[in-house]
Design a protein around this motif. Structure first.
Motif, short mmCIF file in Angstrom:
data_model
loop_
_atom_site.label_atom_id
_atom_site.label_comp_id
_atom_site.label_asym_id
_atom_site.label_seq_id
_atom_site.Cartn_x
_atom_site.Cartn_y
_atom_site.Cartn_z
N THR A 41 22.64 7.70 11.65
CA THR A 41 21.57 7.15 12.37
C THR A 41 20.46 7.17 11.36
OG1 THR A 41 20.96 9.07 13.50
CG2 THR A 41 22.55 7.51 14.46
N VAL A 42 19.37 6.22 11.58
CA VAL A 42 18.20 6.12 10.76
C VAL A 42 17.08 5.78 11.75
CG1 VAL A 42 16.84 5.42 8.81
CG2 VAL A 42 19.45 5.39 8.77
N GLN A 43 15.82 6.27 11.81
CA GLN A 43 14.68 6.10 12.73
C GLN A 43 13.67 5.69 12.03
OE1 GLN A 43 12.55 9.01 15.00
NE2 GLN A 43 13.10 8.08 16.92
N PHE A 44 12.89 4.48 12.30
CA PHE A 44 11.54 4.13 11.64
C PHE A 44 10.68 4.20 12.91
CE2 PHE A 44 14.31 2.75 8.63
CZ PHE A 44 13.95 2.89 7.60
N MET A 45 9.24 4.57 12.54
CA MET A 45 8.22 4.18 13.66
C MET A 45 7.14 3.61 12.68
SD MET A 45 8.20 7.80 15.71
CE MET A 45 7.25 7.18 17.35
N PRO A 46 6.18 2.99 13.50
CA PRO A 46 5.16 2.10 12.94
C PRO A 46 4.16 3.24 12.12
CG PRO A 46 5.20 1.76 15.24
CD PRO A 46 6.32 2.70 15.12
N THR A 47 3.84 2.70 11.07
CA THR A 47 3.04 3.69 10.15
C THR A 47 1.81 4.09 10.62
OG1 THR A 47 3.95 2.50 8.04
CG2 THR A 47 1.91 3.83 7.91
N ARG A 48 1.46 5.62 10.42
CA ARG A 48 0.31 6.09 10.63
C ARG A 48 0.00 6.95 9.28
NH1 ARG A 48 -1.29 8.42 16.35
NH2 ARG A 48 -2.86 9.76 15.11
N PRO A 49 -0.87 6.76 8.65
CA PRO A 49 -1.47 7.34 7.45
C PRO A 49 -1.42 8.83 7.67
CG PRO A 49 -2.94 5.41 7.30
CD PRO A 49 -2.07 5.34 8.81
N ASP A 50 -2.01 9.25 8.50
CA ASP A 50 -2.12 10.82 8.68
C ASP A 50 -0.52 11.50 8.87
OD1 ASP A 50 -1.67 9.58 11.36
OD2 ASP A 50 -3.25 10.90 12.24
N VAL A 51 0.26 10.75 9.78
CA VAL A 51 1.65 11.21 9.99
C VAL A 51 2.60 11.26 8.79
CG1 VAL A 51 3.75 11.04 11.43
CG2 VAL A 51 1.50 10.92 12.33
N ALA A 52 2.34 9.88 8.11
CA ALA A 52 3.22 9.54 6.81
C ALA A 52 2.86 10.74 5.82
CB ALA A 52 3.03 8.09 6.61
N GLY A 53 1.43 10.91 5.50
CA GLY A 53 1.15 11.86 4.58
C GLY A 53 1.72 13.26 4.78
N VAL A 54 1.82 13.69 6.08
CA VAL A 54 2.24 15.08 6.18
C VAL A 54 3.87 15.06 6.01
CG1 VAL A 54 2.87 16.69 7.94
CG2 VAL A 54 0.48 15.84 8.02
N MET A 55 4.61 13.88 6.29
CA MET A 55 5.96 14.02 6.09
C MET A 55 6.45 13.87 4.53
SD MET A 55 7.58 11.92 9.51
CE MET A 55 6.94 10.42 8.63
N ASP A 56 5.46 13.07 3.94
CA ASP A 56 5.78 12.67 2.41
C ASP A 56 5.55 14.20 1.79
OD1 ASP A 56 6.58 10.33 2.36
OD2 ASP A 56 4.59 9.34 1.75
N SER A 57 4.51 14.86 2.07
CA SER A 57 4.32 16.32 1.58
C SER A 57 5.56 17.13 1.83
CB SER A 57 3.18 16.84 2.28
OG SER A 57 2.13 16.23 1.97
N LYS A 58 6.15 17.20 3.13
CA LYS A 58 7.26 18.08 3.18
C LYS A 58 8.57 17.68 2.53
CE LYS A 58 6.52 19.94 8.04
NZ LYS A 58 7.14 19.78 9.49
#
Lengths: 241, 241, 241, 241, 241, 241
Positions: A41-58
């Motif tokens: 399974t794969v999940q996507f959600m609508p982009t938010r720069p703040d959330v995407a930024g934190v996830m990319d950092s991790k």
């Protein structure tokens, strides 16, 4: 096993409450080619720069420079059905085009694709022999979404899909079967198959009204005949497995 | 701040990429009553007995006998806007009826409710003065869903809502503003307000064509007048806060 | 009695199987004005000259020159809710305009109108104080349909409506209650009313979490209090009837 | 005869008022296989225990223990097209699965199936060579409906279908032709066929603009040629019948 | 004049073929406030840089630096209803927000707005007293469209609107009346008004079945009474104009 | 060139703003048969007798007795794709039946048909080998519309189509390419083709994860290999043209 046989298990057996395991409303790439595999399974959600930024950092701390669809695609194993929640997005909701679909089918040896979203390059994809279920096609690339989960529970239509579910697709729709129910589902499907086989044989004689034979034969003698047929055929099937 | 003013911040300013913060298509309970509060998010998914069983077991180790809508409702704090992902479910997707809506408004002092699903007992709810945004109404009770998250990221239409977002509702729809952008949003809204105030004053004179005044005045003298007006009014507003 | 209270009777009580008594998706003429009455049913089907001809001939032997909507309307009695199956037809599916709506409300003393079709002259009709539920409005006259039944079973959405059913309309939708269940429905509604009354009183104290009080109080002492309240209030209500 | 030819009869001929004989919006099982037969109509309505109970009691006095879909299916005669009003119901609106479809095709020798509802087990049904028109497929069994009529007038889309109507299905949709109009329809279809044959021959020469030939030839000489061709071909066709 | 009265003129009178003058499906800003005015038409199409470039160049030779919505808005005259074809576009199809709506109402003295598209800032617009008919609201600014015509024929729903048409809006929808038919429409509306007035008076007596009075009185004596009433009231109305 | 390749040109290249050149949502007559040709545009609008009368009078001064669909059809030249704006009309929006479709394919040698409307006689048309894209089929003849333009700009979905545009249709949808961009589109398509060819070759080796190869190879050595392959193949393709 067909969707109808799977439905019978989840919805007819008393005490069973798996009422939400079937999804439909898809375009089916190769209607003549049944899909069977294990849910990845794969999940996507609508982009938010703040959330995407934190996830990319991790992700970067794990050596992944950026989270996007190919991070998930690279993890697909032979026999997986890739099940993608793109919340019905069409433009910009294209999980793969012909190149990545080719990768899934030929390099990753995936068993199929189910996307609550779209694919692009239908023409190129149609030449590749892997089952796929999608809402629509669109020429755009995937965009304006962020990858939020791999092998997490996802929602496809009215179904909560868990990684590891057995995924069955036929021309009507897709069934997601929890692993602990697979044995029961297969056994039940055998019985349904034999029942249909016998029922059609009886109808082919032209001697009976439909209600004399189906759901179950009314005449005790016929009923006995059916039960013997079932026993014999079940034995044959199980021996051959 | 209106939806239009919020949109301006996220979509017009160069370099901003918060393109997915607005959701609409709701029935609005009290269109004349604006909603402002902090997002308290709740997620439901279609029931699976295997998954629900595991989650209930875990909850029991924390003293919660069973996970259901009231577990989340009991946690709501004054000023919260309860934001519920029920994936658009109508029958059996009714997050509250009049009793729990009364509880939210009067006991929990919630600031509002946004549900991608339904409510029941519209007649009773309409008498209670708390803003609510929902897809439909239905007389059924919530059913065939499992509570899968409290204060987790949820999807409402095309928006990823994070707990703690500032939630703004007006008759058009709902805006979800990340906390770190609230200051900028409020400042910008003040400027838009003053701009509209001045623009309408000018139009009220009947001396100008629309393009001479709006978006910004063409005549340098008028432009200067506007800039002075803006400066003066901004100072007044900020003093009054 | 609200839709929610009616739903509770049909869907929650064990052994009850009246699952198909609720219809919604209507435009509601006067949302603040509840509808209560006895179903007077009317059925239309798409016109076929051969069938219409035969039916008109039969009608003529009873002194009715031609079968059309006013044949039914002339039979409406005080207290009737006129329930019309026009199979969702909008253009040419206008059961009444303002003149016939005025007739129903003021001359026939009807209790309301439910039409799976449309009405015309919304402006004129909105001034007349009778509840009405309809799919849409359209300026056309009724056309290209034939009257095929008066006080026969009709289908409205997912409901089989029988003449004589108690019809209840509130802002959410319409309930059709078989006469033999009316007593039970009314009794049940009283209990729901009292339960809501008590629940809100408790919530208004601000002393309880929602789950301590609703659905039923967890604390045995509170439970006893509630049961006494219920008994007392039921006695008061029944005395006042 | 194609849908277009049938349409011409009902809608173009002056004085004809059979405007409501065509239904579309179906999924077509075998688009290359035209359907022709006599309407055998079946009506279902949403279940009400009170009404279903009375009807079952009456049926029992005729030796039928319970009214359900197979009661109707058992009455189907060779050449019948089974026309079923299931009011568009999908889940639980499945008139047949592969066993009963097999019965209709092979034991009852039915000419086809039209259902304003669904079928189940598309995979099994697709192997059986009988035309079928349905709204959707669903794996559920028929449920929550009651059989309310056999060979009564039924509504399919915008058509009132009478038992005995000639039913014609092509890839576009389905035509229901009253028996008294069949002779005229067939004659007219012959003329349309010959007209198309001649028109295409003329276009194939590449010598004419479309308007010189179609609808009817402008040049008197060509017109005469066409009329002679029509006369000759009509004579041939009628001789061959 | 109501939509129903306008419909009567175009669709009932023999020999009339103005069947396409009515559009509905709008959100209505002030349902209690009827709209009457003269059509000022504006057409937009999806942007193409090549076409937009050519048009802007031409406009510049007439002193207009750039073609956009305000070029049209600046031309609006008192009494105009601005009729805008934005082909149903919602996001980016917002012809005005509250500033330009204020300009239309207060500076240009327009009589109303009809847009097959959207408006933005519903909250601000709702305070301004000018009728408006629109498909939806959206917080975005107008974008990705080019202005392709002012006072050209435009299509709104199923209507070809010509500049100069009389535009009538009531809560049901909008009528576009060709100028040469206005006199006939007004006369006819007077007759319909008087007919309704008399019909309701008769119904209010409670002495008649609906078919005795409506459409026209069956009793010759009543018919004569009606005709005298009509004559008298028409005279009064015309005198008062 | 596929829809996906065309999309890449218009939407990915920086500085390009042709965002509105793609339309989908069509039924495709021969999905395996790609459509390529030059746009010949035709516009219809809902009939108004006053406007139609004026236009017919003008046409008569040019020797055309009456403006209707065949006036446009007679002007079609070999290689044209007929692009028809019938504003989505289905009943009465049938631009051609099998006779005129035969004319377009065999006499006019047209390259295809795109209609935002319908066609009739699907059965007859399906036998004719010309690509066609349409919204629906309907047995009615074209009616209640007037021909308002030939080779004028028309709107198809979200696209402004200009006469002379290159029209490309594949199973996903239709692309309208301005003539000045055709060279760039073709060159770009060659590059995309070669890129896909190379990517699939690499994937077929089974040695790479998808992200190592696609979008572009991460390893500098592989990147160099790809660039050499591209150069060589481009040279081959251009030589062969």
């Amino acid at each position: 096993m067909s969707a109808e046989e799977a439905w019978a298990i989840f919805n007819v057996e008393p005490g069973q409450a798996y009422r939400n395991q079937y999804a439909d409303g898809f375009q089916v790439l190769h209607p003549g080619h049944k899909m069977v595999g294990r849910a990845f399974t794969v999940q996507f959600m609508p982009t938010r720069p703040d959330v995407a930024g934190v996830m990319d950092s991790k992700a970067q701390t794990h050596g992944i420079p950026h989270l996007y669809n190919q991070v998930a695609i690279d993890m697909v194993q032979p026999g997986d059905v890739v099940v993608v929640d793109l919340f019905g997005k069409v433009e910009g909701g294209t999980i793969v085009g012909d190149n990545l679909f080719y990768y899934l089918a030929n390099a990753a040896k995936a068993a199929g694709l189910v996307v609550d979203g779209s694919i692009r390059d239908l023409e190129g994809i149609a030449e590749i022999d892997m089952p796929a279920y999608f809402r629509k096609t669109h020429p755009s690339a995937i965009a304006n979404v962020m990858l939020t989960g791999i092998n997490v529970p996802v929602r496809i239509g009215g179904v909560t899909v868990m990684p590891g579910d057995l995924v069955l697709g036929d021309p009507e729709g897709v069934y997601f079967i929890p692993p602990q129910l697979v044995k029961q589902a297969v056994d039940n499907a055998d019985i349904v198959h034999i029942h249909d086989e016998w029922t059609k044989k009886m109808f082919a004689t032209g001697k009976y009204k439909s209600s004399e034979i189906y759901g179950s034969p009314k005449d005790p003698e016929l009923k006995k005949q059916y039960e013997e047929y079932l026993k014999k055929r079940l034995a044959e099937i199980r021996k051959s497995q």
